[in-house]
Design an enzyme around this catalytic site. Structure first.
Site, PDB file in Angstrom:
ATOM      1  N   ASP A 245      46.146  -7.160 -27.081  1.00  0.00           N
ATOM      2  CA  ASP A 245      44.857  -6.515 -27.372  1.00  0.00           C
ATOM      3  C   ASP A 245      43.942  -7.397 -28.220  1.00  0.00           C
ATOM      4  O   ASP A 245      42.721  -7.203 -28.225  1.00  0.00           O
ATOM      5  CB  ASP A 245      45.075  -5.183 -28.094  1.00  0.00           C
ATOM      6  CG  ASP A 245      45.553  -4.088 -27.153  1.00  0.00           C
ATOM      7  OD1 ASP A 245      45.568  -4.325 -25.926  1.00  0.00           O
ATOM      8  OD2 ASP A 245      45.910  -2.998 -27.639  1.00  0.00           O
TER       9      ASP A 245
ATOM     10  N   TYR B 292      38.386  -2.781 -18.679  1.00  0.00           N
ATOM     11  CA  TYR B 292      39.249  -3.457 -19.646  1.00  0.00           C
ATOM     12  C   TYR B 292      40.705  -3.499 -19.189  1.00  0.00           C
ATOM     13  O   TYR B 292      41.562  -4.000 -19.929  1.00  0.00           O
ATOM     14  CB  TYR B 292      39.170  -2.766 -21.008  1.00  0.00           C
ATOM     15  CG  TYR B 292      37.797  -2.824 -21.637  1.00  0.00           C
ATOM     16  CD1 TYR B 292      37.354  -3.981 -22.285  1.00  0.00           C
ATOM     17  CD2 TYR B 292      36.939  -1.735 -21.573  1.00  0.00           C
ATOM     18  CE1 TYR B 292      36.090  -4.039 -22.857  1.00  0.00           C
ATOM     19  CE2 TYR B 292      35.667  -1.785 -22.138  1.00  0.00           C
ATOM     20  CZ  TYR B 292      35.252  -2.939 -22.779  1.00  0.00           C
ATOM     21  OH  TYR B 292      33.992  -2.998 -23.340  1.00  0.00           O
TER      22      TYR B 292
END
Length: 204
Positions: A42, A64
């Site tokens: 992340d 994403y």
């Protein structure tokens, strides 16, 4: 390219479905192994306004949930520089401490993220590989109780998150080296510990 230092490391890849238990397992291993570095995927998302991003079909929202949304080359390079001893500032680190597991003359790296094992260069350097799965309803329920930045918009889970997961999961299922973990069970840590013991890990 990884140099001669690679034999001094055990690299554990933890990947899979959103909200499946990846970070929990990675943190448990971080608290159990020594010495250990942890890399979280992340942290490698491109900025929201990056030209690398594409929109989720039919939605005004970046997708994403695809590899191209992340700077995977940088993640891989940070792992390699840690292995080669050139720079160990990228991953979070825990040192030796009584009660932890170790393998003599080796250090550990945990690589965690929803598609880290779908990125071939990282997958290939892992010694152990784990992939979490969930059924659709359970995944959607868990995702609805999480806050994201930027937040999910209506339809994002159905049109992006889940379809992309199924695509990447299909790739994973073709790799017999990867252990599939059920995110609704509570045996993930014990499975990894068993595998580490087979590699020679013992408690300090």
């Amino acid at each position: 390219m990884i140099g001669d230092q690679s034999d001094n490391w055990i690299i554990i890849g933890v990947s899979g479905v959103t909200c499946g238990g990846k970070t929990t397992l990675a943190n448990q291993l971080k608290n159990m192994l020594a010495p250990v570095y942890v890399f979280h995927q992340d942290k490698y998302f491109y900025p929201d306004d990056s030209p690398h991003h594409v929109k989720c079909g039919g939605l005004d929202h970046n997708n994403y949930d695809i590899l191209s949304a992340l700077d995977m080359e940088s993640m891989y390079n940070d792992i390699v520089t840690t292995i080669d001893g050139e720079d160990r500032s990228h991953g979070s680190f825990r040192g030796r401490r009584e009660g932890r597991m170790e393998i003599e003359e080796k250090s550990f790296i945990i690589v965690e993220g929803f598609t880290v094992l779908n990125y071939a260069p990282i997958n290939e350097i892992c010694d152990l590989r784990y992939y979490f799965v969930l059924e659709y309803e359970e995944c959607m329920f868990r995702r609805s109780h999480r806050l994201y930045d930027p937040p999910d918009i209506e339809g994002y889970f159905e049109q992006c998150v889940w379809p992309e997961h199924l695509k990447y999961k299909a790739e994973i299922e073709r790799d017999a080296r990867i252990t599939i973990l059920d995110g609704t069970q509570h045996d993930a840590l014990s499975i990894v510990v068993r595998d580490l013991e087979h590699l020679g890990a013992t408690y300090i």
